[in-house]
Scaffold this motif. Structure first.
Motif, PDB file in Angstrom:
ATOM      1  N   GLN A 249       0.743  -1.361  -0.354  1.00 59.82           N
ATOM      2  CA  GLN A 249      -0.049   0.308  -0.068  1.00 59.82           C
ATOM      3  C   GLN A 249       1.003   1.205   0.060  1.00 59.82           C
ATOM      4  N   GLN A 250       2.107   1.591   0.619  1.00 57.97           N
ATOM      5  CA  GLN A 250       3.080   2.266   1.026  1.00 57.97           C
ATOM      6  C   GLN A 250       3.871   2.492   0.119  1.00 57.97           C
ATOM      7  N   CYS A 251       4.562   1.617  -0.683  1.00 57.02           N
ATOM      8  CA  CYS A 251       5.491   1.091  -1.318  1.00 57.02           C
ATOM      9  C   CYS A 251       4.996   2.422  -2.828  1.00 57.02           C
ATOM     10  N   ALA A 252       6.239   3.081  -2.777  1.00 57.66           N
ATOM     11  CA  ALA A 252       6.146   3.846  -3.828  1.00 57.66           C
ATOM     12  C   ALA A 252       7.415   4.203  -5.523  1.00 57.66           C
ATOM     13  N   ASP A 253       8.448   3.416  -4.842  1.00 53.23           N
ATOM     14  CA  ASP A 253       9.345   2.841  -5.831  1.00 53.23           C
ATOM     15  C   ASP A 253       8.902   1.715  -7.184  1.00 53.23           C
ATOM     16  N   PRO A 254       8.985   1.578  -8.423  1.00 52.41           N
ATOM     17  CA  PRO A 254       8.487   0.907  -9.417  1.00 52.41           C
ATOM     18  C   PRO A 254       9.060  -0.368  -9.195  1.00 52.41           C
ATOM     19  N   ALA A 255      10.136  -0.444  -9.055  1.00 55.62           N
ATOM     20  CA  ALA A 255      11.095  -1.203  -8.975  1.00 55.62           C
ATOM     21  C   ALA A 255      10.603  -2.428  -8.038  1.00 55.62           C
ATOM     22  N   VAL A 256      10.022  -2.205  -6.730  1.00 51.98           N
ATOM     23  CA  VAL A 256       9.832  -2.956  -5.727  1.00 51.98           C
ATOM     24  C   VAL A 256       8.443  -3.187  -5.929  1.00 51.98           C
ATOM     25  N   GLN A 257       7.297  -1.960  -6.248  1.00 47.72           N
ATOM     26  CA  GLN A 257       6.081  -2.302  -6.254  1.00 47.72           C
ATOM     27  C   GLN A 257       6.325  -3.570  -7.454  1.00 47.72           C
ATOM     28  N   HIS A 258       6.748  -3.827  -9.076  1.00 49.18           N
ATOM     29  CA  HIS A 258       6.865  -4.607  -9.190  1.00 49.18           C
ATOM     30  C   HIS A 258       6.921  -6.205  -8.829  1.00 49.18           C
ATOM     31  N   ARG A 259       7.894  -6.269  -7.948  1.00 44.68           N
ATOM     32  CA  ARG A 259       8.317  -7.380  -7.513  1.00 44.68           C
ATOM     33  C   ARG A 259       6.762  -7.968  -6.290  1.00 44.68           C
ATOM     34  N   LEU A 260       5.950  -6.751  -5.808  1.00 44.64           N
ATOM     35  CA  LEU A 260       5.447  -7.153  -4.381  1.00 44.64           C
ATOM     36  C   LEU A 260       4.510  -7.589  -5.250  1.00 44.64           C
ATOM     37  N   ALA A 261       3.710  -7.142  -6.515  1.00 42.57           N
ATOM     38  CA  ALA A 261       2.585  -7.172  -7.148  1.00 42.57           C
ATOM     39  C   ALA A 261       2.683  -8.690  -7.909  1.00 42.57           C
ATOM     40  N   SER A 262       4.066  -9.274  -7.948  1.00 40.38           N
ATOM     41  CA  SER A 262       4.175 -10.263  -8.675  1.00 40.38           C
ATOM     42  C   SER A 262       4.084 -11.453  -7.028  1.00 40.38           C
ATOM     43  N   SER A 263       4.444 -10.938  -6.167  1.00 43.23           N
ATOM     44  CA  SER A 263       4.792 -11.970  -5.397  1.00 43.23           C
ATOM     45  C   SER A 263       3.260 -11.773  -5.105  1.00 43.23           C
ATOM     46  N   LEU A 264       2.089 -10.804  -4.637  1.00 40.08           N
ATOM     47  CA  LEU A 264       0.548 -11.097  -3.906  1.00 40.08           C
ATOM     48  C   LEU A 264      -0.276 -11.479  -5.334  1.00 40.08           C
ATOM     49  N   CYS A 265      -0.199 -11.238  -6.347  1.00 42.70           N
ATOM     50  CA  CYS A 265      -0.488 -11.374  -7.714  1.00 42.70           C
ATOM     51  C   CYS A 265      -0.598 -13.603  -7.344  1.00 42.70           C
ATOM     52  N   SER A 266       0.727 -14.028  -7.240  1.00 40.07           N
ATOM     53  CA  SER A 266       0.891 -15.201  -7.095  1.00 40.07           C
ATOM     54  C   SER A 266       0.293 -16.062  -6.337  1.00 40.07           C
ATOM     55  N   ILE A 267       0.187 -15.671  -4.710  1.00 38.82           N
ATOM     56  CA  ILE A 267      -0.334 -15.680  -3.792  1.00 38.82           C
ATOM     57  C   ILE A 267      -1.875 -16.051  -3.596  1.00 38.82           C
ATOM     58  N   VAL A 268      -2.615 -14.919  -4.328  1.00 42.81           N
ATOM     59  CA  VAL A 268      -4.124 -15.037  -4.865  1.00 42.81           C
ATOM     60  C   VAL A 268      -4.465 -16.433  -5.661  1.00 42.81           C
ATOM     61  N   ALA A 269      -3.521 -16.821  -6.912  1.00 42.47           N
ATOM     62  CA  ALA A 269      -3.748 -17.495  -8.222  1.00 42.47           C
ATOM     63  C   ALA A 269      -3.491 -18.852  -7.174  1.00 42.47           C
ATOM     64  N   ALA A 270      -2.193 -19.326  -6.409  1.00 47.88           N
ATOM     65  CA  ALA A 270      -1.769 -20.131  -5.250  1.00 47.88           C
ATOM     66  C   ALA A 270      -2.998 -21.225  -4.987  1.00 47.88           C
ATOM     67  N   GLU A 271      -2.525 -22.337  -4.884  1.00 43.33           N
ATOM     68  CA  GLU A 271      -3.449 -23.708  -4.397  1.00 43.33           C
ATOM     69  C   GLU A 271      -2.773 -23.611  -3.126  1.00 43.33           C
ATOM     70  N   GLY A 272      -4.684 -24.118  -2.739  1.00 40.89           N
ATOM     71  CA  GLY A 272      -4.319 -24.271  -0.603  1.00 40.89           C
ATOM     72  C   GLY A 272      -4.508 -22.690  -0.079  1.00 40.89           C
ATOM     73  N   ILE A 273      -4.317 -21.431  -0.637  1.00 40.61           N
ATOM     74  CA  ILE A 273      -4.213 -20.587   0.012  1.00 40.61           C
ATOM     75  C   ILE A 273      -6.278 -20.102   0.209  1.00 40.61           C
ATOM     76  N   PRO A 274      -6.361 -20.119   2.068  1.00 42.18           N
ATOM     77  CA  PRO A 274      -7.512 -19.792   2.677  1.00 42.18           C
ATOM     78  C   PRO A 274      -8.746 -18.561   1.501  1.00 42.18           C
ATOM     79  N   PRO A 275      -9.919 -19.589   1.495  1.00 41.34           N
ATOM     80  CA  PRO A 275     -10.081 -18.227   0.797  1.00 41.34           C
ATOM     81  C   PRO A 275     -10.503 -16.679   1.526  1.00 41.34           C
ATOM     82  N   GLU A 276     -10.391 -16.550   3.161  1.00 41.03           N
ATOM     83  CA  GLU A 276     -10.321 -15.395   3.645  1.00 41.03           C
ATOM     84  C   GLU A 276      -9.031 -14.520   2.856  1.00 41.03           C
ATOM     85  N   VAL A 277      -8.104 -15.396   3.256  1.00 37.37           N
ATOM     86  CA  VAL A 277      -6.668 -14.834   3.368  1.00 37.37           C
ATOM     87  C   VAL A 277      -6.997 -14.271   1.295  1.00 37.37           C
ATOM     88  N   VAL A 278      -7.657 -15.255   0.732  1.00 38.59           N
ATOM     89  CA  VAL A 278      -7.246 -14.541  -0.986  1.00 38.59           C
ATOM     90  C   VAL A 278      -7.930 -13.550  -0.769  1.00 38.59           C
TER      91      VAL A 278
END
Length: 316
Positions: A249-278
């Motif tokens: 939410q707070q990150c303004a740096d594009p390089a870090v934003q890209h990596r954080l977005a990649s991580s969080l989007c992977s988590i949303v798409a991953a199997e086994g993540i509890p629905p409430e976390v998704v």
């Protein structure tokens, strides 16, 4: 300085010169030093180690040391008995590894350089720790086999210890080496088995670092790890996962934003993540997107996940 330049640049065969005026055959001085090591006494070896360290002081000269056989000579000196000479050989080796494309080194030299660099990570001198970590970081890009060799030498734990240094540069170097080690199948397996909860907390913590290279390295490691569903589950279950969402939410740096977005989007798409976390993660992605993202790659990843419902994620 003039003597050092002559030893490295002009002591070879000068009958044919490169456009910059240096010898085409490399440095005869460095080549002869190698012969001295092969046949010399312990004292001679110590002197050669000190001379090679002196010749490596100028970064521009290090490629000539490589082409003249200096790396193999240094590798034969990294275990000499005298502490000062041993440190000199290992430091020169690290300095060469920092600036040299690993693919330019013979495979055997790549592998043989790992152990002395890992051992130097535990040195009491911060400069040697820093240079060892930087050299190792570059070397780790070479191959899975080399990363496996480093892990066998306990490089992961040595680098992790650097994260608790008082020196920010040493912390950063250790973090960048760990980031490259996460590419190793052995480390992915450890993370997938839930044996690296501390490392996940540390990576999340460094994402908020004021030191940009450190936050890039930490977020890059999380992006790579999150691409594996089994690891993504452990990241989402980590006690610091909320801090990762806050960081996005707070990150303004594009390089870090890209990596954080990649991580969080992977988590949303991953199997086994509890629905409430998704749901919680999707809400965080939507909220951040509503305020605008400076990274076009992050914007694309977040948009695809939100529009697709389950979505797919890309790497950083």
């Amino acid at each position: 300085e003039q003597l050092r330049q002559w030893c490295v640049l002009y002591s070879g065969d000068m009958t044919k010169k490169l456009p910059d005026g240096t010898a085409t055959t490399g440095s005869n001085i460095v080549s002869h030093l190698g012969k001295c090591v092969a046949h010399g006494s312990v004292r001679v070896k110590s002197i050669v180690a000190m001379v090679l360290k002196y010749l490596c002081a100028d970064q521009k000269h290090r490629r000539y040391i490589v082409t003249s056989g200096g790396v193999r000579t240094l590798l034969s000196l990294v275990d000499v008995d005298e502490d000062t000479a041993r440190d000199a050989a290992r430091q020169a080796l690290a300095q060469i590894c920092i600036v040299t494309n690993p693919s330019l080194l013979p495979y055997s030299e790549q592998l043989d350089a790992v152990r002395p660099l890992v051992q130097m990570l535990e040195h009491h001198h911060e400069l040697l720790q820093f240079e060892a970590a930087m050299g190792l970081t570059n070397l780790l890009t070479a191959s899975d086999e080399l990363r496996s060799r480093a892990l066998q030498a306990r490089a992961w734990f040595a680098c992790r210890d650097l994260l608790f240094s008082d020196n920010e540069l040493v912390q950063r170097a250790g973090l960048e080496a760990m980031c490259n080690l996460t590419m190793a199948p052995e480390m992915l397996e450890r993370f997938a088995e839930g044996k690296c909860e501390l490392e996940i907390r540390v990576f999340i913590g460094f994402c908020t670092s004021d030191d940009k290279p450190s936050s890039i390295a930490a977020s890059g490691a999380l992006a790579m790890l999150s691409s594996c569903d089994e690891v993504a589950v452990h990241i989402a279950a980590n006690e610091n996962f909320g801090a990762l969402l806050d960081c996005f939410q707070q990150c303004a740096d594009p390089a870090v934003q890209h990596r954080l977005a990649s991580s969080l989007c992977s988590i949303v798409a991953a199997e086994g993540i509890p629905p409430e976390v998704v749901a919680r993660t999707r809400a965080a992605l939507a909220k951040r997107r509503s305020t605008g993202l400076s990274s076009k790659e992050a914007e694309r990843l977040v948009r695809e996940v939100l529009e697709a419902g389950t979505g797919t994620a890309g790497g950083a």
